[in-house]
Design a protein around this motif. Sequence first.
Motif, PDB file in Angstrom:
ATOM      1  N   ALA A  49     -36.372 -77.355 -52.554  1.00 13.48           N
ATOM      2  CA  ALA A  49     -36.235 -76.382 -53.642  1.00 13.48           C
ATOM      3  C   ALA A  49     -35.561 -75.101 -53.149  1.00 13.48           C
ATOM      4  O   ALA A  49     -35.613 -74.764 -51.953  1.00 13.48           O
ATOM      5  N   GLU A  64     -38.093 -77.303 -58.195  1.00 12.21           N
ATOM      6  CA  GLU A  64     -36.664 -76.951 -58.101  1.00 12.21           C
ATOM      7  C   GLU A  64     -36.483 -75.560 -57.503  1.00 12.21           C
ATOM      8  O   GLU A  64     -35.423 -75.250 -56.962  1.00 12.21           O
ATOM      9  N   ALA A  65     -37.507 -74.713 -57.633  1.00 16.24           N
ATOM     10  CA  ALA A  65     -37.467 -73.370 -57.044  1.00 16.24           C
ATOM     11  C   ALA A  65     -38.874 -73.001 -56.602  1.00 16.24           C
ATOM     12  O   ALA A  65     -39.854 -73.332 -57.285  1.00 16.24           O
ATOM     13  N   HIS A 102     -35.846 -68.216 -63.892  1.00 20.01           N
ATOM     14  CA  HIS A 102     -36.052 -69.629 -63.522  1.00 20.01           C
ATOM     15  C   HIS A 102     -36.695 -70.413 -64.656  1.00 20.01           C
ATOM     16  O   HIS A 102     -37.301 -71.465 -64.423  1.00 20.01           O
ATOM     17  N   GLN A 120     -37.008 -74.476 -65.236  1.00 21.26           N
ATOM     18  CA  GLN A 120     -37.044 -75.197 -63.966  1.00 21.26           C
ATOM     19  C   GLN A 120     -38.476 -75.591 -63.604  1.00 21.26           C
ATOM     20  O   GLN A 120     -39.437 -75.016 -64.103  1.00 21.26           O
ATOM     21  N   ARG A 121     -38.574 -76.581 -62.710  1.00 23.00           N
ATOM     22  CA  ARG A 121     -39.876 -76.889 -62.128  1.00 23.00           C
ATOM     23  C   ARG A 121     -40.132 -75.827 -61.055  1.00 23.00           C
ATOM     24  O   ARG A 121     -39.519 -75.854 -59.977  1.00 23.00           O
ATOM     25  N   LEU A 122     -40.999 -74.884 -61.406  1.00 17.87           N
ATOM     26  CA  LEU A 122     -41.176 -73.688 -60.581  1.00 17.87           C
ATOM     27  C   LEU A 122     -42.537 -73.697 -59.895  1.00 17.87           C
ATOM     28  O   LEU A 122     -43.563 -73.996 -60.509  1.00 17.87           O
TER      29      LEU A 122
END
Length: 420
Positions: free
Chosen positions: A54, A36-37, A74, A77-79
Amino acid sequence: MATAAAPSRPITVVGLGADGWAGLTETARESLLDAEAVIGAPRQLGLLPAEVRAARVPWPSPLRPAVPALLAAHAGQRLAVLASGDPMFYGIGRALAEVVGPAALRVLPHPSSVSHACARLGWPAEDTEVVSLVGRPLDTLTLALHPGRRLLVLSADATTPAAVAALLTDRGYGPSRLHVLEQLGGPAEQQRTGSAESWPHPAGDPLNIVAVECAATPDARRLPLVPGLPDDAYESDGQLTKRHVRAATLATLAPRPGEQLWDVGGGSGSIAIEWLRAHRTCRAVSVERDAVRAGRIARNAAALGVPRLQVVTGPAPAALAGLPTPDAVFVGGGLTAPGLLEACWAALPAGGRLVANTVTLESEALLTEWYRRHGGDLLRLAVAHAVPVGGFTGWRQAMPVTQWSAVKPASALHPRGESA
């Protein structure tokens, strides 16, 4: 560095090469597509294709202090984080592990620039020393200079190769052959070669690594790995622990990787400098009350390859307040200052070492008293040099040095049963 709570899901750290997306494994690509980021340097973010949807977050400058807050922003989130090459080799992986802990990371390494360089040059990686100049002073390279050695220098930017060539020439290594390898592993990869003393190339790509085949001139200064550098290797006003006494003192201090030294009464800084030269992870603080001498200590440290030496200007024991806890303390001057030995002894943890040298009767009496109270070793070091005596040769005795050394026990009681 500040620490942060472990994230609720692992942070994926993806190593990226100059070949960008094309050089990534399928696992690395899937991780970036699922993120996501994505945090990375602007150059790295620019290598990602449009299908990576992302949010792209550039690292701020300075980077390391910003890591905890950026990760916290973040959280949940899926980072994914982008790194150059192998994230755990002089990369962002170390900072991330320090902040959230290794268990919170999923690291997907890529071949490092060092691996690529060794492959291009045919150099065995295990026989090649790596020196990073990213965020480090150029003088750091000096410590690795020895005839016949092969070095890989991690460059800070496009100006590093010329700076390396100039330093090598200044240190007597002008004949060394340099290979500047740019954009390793990418479509724009190229290599430029020349000698340090006649480096012909202008600044090129900022993404480069400098390979050095060390070759010295006949008159280059010989700086051995063991303690006891030549006295004339130091700029000095006479306040210098002389070579043979210095070697014996370092042997007693017994530096080990990662340990911290206090060098109290630094003089020319020789004890702290040779402590740091023992291993790249050793740390040292040199405390010197005279500002002129403190400046001289810093210059000596830079010239001898350990610009990381911390120099504190001020009188001891007051100047010792707030310093990192020492594993060993050397007192080379100011022994009779009220409370100095007491402060040094109190600062040491159990197992810490204290070594003190003196040439005066007054300080010798003080060391004798500390030997009586705390045990350890009390010895006298005497060195004589052969000198001309008319048409013959005789011995000239240097001032004898009295040395007391002790290891702080875990118990508050002295081994002989006396109170410490």
